[in-house]
Design an enzyme around this catalytic site. Structure first.
Site, PDB file in Angstrom:
ATOM      1  N   CYS A  86       0.848  -1.140  -0.087  1.00  0.00           N
ATOM      2  CA  CYS A  86      -0.022  -0.140  -0.016  1.00  0.00           C
ATOM      3  C   CYS A  86       0.831   1.315  -0.040  1.00  0.00           C
ATOM      4  O   CYS A  86       2.046   1.136   0.476  1.00  0.00           O
ATOM      5  CB  CYS A  86      -0.727   0.062   1.198  1.00  0.00           C
ATOM      6  SG  CYS A  86      -2.100  -1.366   1.599  1.00  0.00           S
ATOM      7  N   ASN A 108       0.065  -2.241   5.866  1.00  0.00           N
ATOM      8  CA  ASN A 108       0.907  -3.304   6.295  1.00  0.00           C
ATOM      9  C   ASN A 108       2.559  -3.030   6.804  1.00  0.00           C
ATOM     10  O   ASN A 108       3.022  -2.388   5.991  1.00  0.00           O
ATOM     11  CB  ASN A 108       0.771  -4.334   5.063  1.00  0.00           C
ATOM     12  CG  ASN A 108      -0.723  -5.218   5.317  1.00  0.00           C
ATOM     13  OD1 ASN A 108      -1.257  -5.499   6.519  1.00  0.00           O
ATOM     14  ND2 ASN A 108      -0.884  -5.897   4.407  1.00  0.00           N
ATOM     15  N   ARG A 137      -4.666   7.021  -0.132  1.00  0.00           N
ATOM     16  CA  ARG A 137      -3.715   5.936  -0.128  1.00  0.00           C
ATOM     17  C   ARG A 137      -4.222   5.070  -1.240  1.00  0.00           C
ATOM     18  O   ARG A 137      -5.614   5.152  -1.887  1.00  0.00           O
ATOM     19  CB  ARG A 137      -3.805   5.216   1.229  1.00  0.00           C
ATOM     20  CG  ARG A 137      -5.204   4.751   1.704  1.00  0.00           C
ATOM     21  CD  ARG A 137      -5.505   3.193   1.322  1.00  0.00           C
ATOM     22  NE  ARG A 137      -4.712   2.468   1.850  1.00  0.00           N
ATOM     23  CZ  ARG A 137      -4.473   1.898   3.152  1.00  0.00           C
ATOM     24  NH1 ARG A 137      -5.627   2.275   4.188  1.00  0.00           N
ATOM     25  NH2 ARG A 137      -3.763   0.865   3.545  1.00  0.00           N
TER      26      ARG A 137
END
Length: 326
Positions: free
Chosen positions: A2, A79, A16
């Site tokens: 991401c 993450n 994002r």
């Protein structure tokens, strides 16, 4: 994989990409001011700032991926697998789980400065919820004046000033920032010959000042690429153009189906891309299957309620096909 970006122009934009091989059925979710949060530590909060963002809703609880509140504070979890370490419960601090960290901060803080003071009182713990796995995350928190990265590690929760306004995944943020030094020579300008004084070298193409900008989809390369585009992007004063410019930055890190194979017939893709105008209170998004930008506003007269407001993603491609253009 991401990527998150914060851009402060005349107005403040934050967004994002979420890159994964499947979805949890996320929805645009408005948590109104009077929705009751019952946090893990026993705290029950029924009056708070309204929150708008992308969430997976389970048992009427919003598990936010990224969101902003009515005061313009933005936050996203990305993450951080292998490096994220959560604590055991501690009586001396406020025990907050990783899944409620975003609403805990956004429900009561109106600035990064307030968030930093609150985080100092928090003990971030790892807990399952609704049989979902514990997400290993680090976080970006930003407002129009400041941006930080928050990383729960084996050495405790670390807070970094994030002057570049970009976050991806591993390695830890300090290493990502240090790697930018490898690309100090990159430029948006036409390069000059510093290779030699013995003979002349000439550019054969535009854009050669950025030769060496990494183009792969690793988290380190996406960090560098997003930072370069963000730092060299030109924004104006028109909302539609600024939103479009933000999505152009994010397009540079989008993952197309087939370029990142997880296993046979399983591919990581950019599930969605978001951009919020935290100044105006608008959440924009695109999905992998629908590149048309959709916007939802927070200030529609429904932020004083008690019930979550949910909007399913428009996930079918919208194409403006002109059958008779002349």
């Amino acid at each position: 994989m991401c990527t998150a970006v914060a851009v402060n122009t005349d107005e403040f934009y934050f967004g994002r990409t979420l890159d994964y091989e499947f979805t949890y059925g996320e929805e645009i979710t408005l948590t109104p001011r009077n929705y009751v949060f019952e946090f893990f530590g026993g705290e029950r909060v029924s009056k708070h700032y309204a929150i708008l963002g992308m969430a997976h809703i389970k048992n009427d609880y919003p598990l936010y991926y990224d969101a902003f509140n009515e005061k313009g504070l933005c936050m996203a979890g990305l993450n951080f697998v292998g490096n994220a370490k959560y604590n055991d419960e501690c009586k001396e601090k406020i025990n907050v789980t990783q899944y409620e960290f975003i609403p805990y901060i956004l429900s009561r803080c109106q600035s990064v400065e307030e968030a930093v003071r609150l985080i100092d009182k928090i003990n971030l713990i790892g807990k399952e919820i609704f049989s979902l796995p514990i997400a290993q995350l680090h976080f970006i928190i930003a407002d129009k004046n400041s941006c930080i990265t928050v990383e729960p590690t084996g050495e405790g929760v670390k807070i970094y000033q994030n002057k570049v306004g970009v976050l991806t995944n591993n390695p830890p943020f300090a290493e990502q920032m240090n790697r930018l030094s490898d690309y100090m020579n990159l430029s948006a300008h036409t390069p000059v010959n510093t290779f030699t004084n013995n003979f002349e070298l000439q550019c054969y193409s535009r854009g050669m000042g950025a030769i060496g900008l990494p183009g792969d989809f690793s988290s380190t390369s996406r960090f560098v690429r997003a930072a370069f585009l963000k730092e060299n992007s030109v924004f104006g004063t028109e909302e539609q153009k600024n939103v479009g410019q933000f999505f152009h930055i994010m397009d540079s890190v989008n993952v197309s189906k087939g370029v990142c194979i997880i296993e046979k017939d399983k591919y990581e893709i950019t599930v969605y891309t978001s951009c919020c105008n935290a100044t105006k209170g608008i959440y924009y998004y695109t999905t992998y299957n629908n590149r048309q930008i959709t916007g939802i506003t927070m200030f529609d007269g429904k932020i004083d309620g008690k019930e979550l407001k949910r909007a399913a993603l428009i996930n079918e491609q919208k194409i403006n096909l002109i059958k008779e253009p002349w």
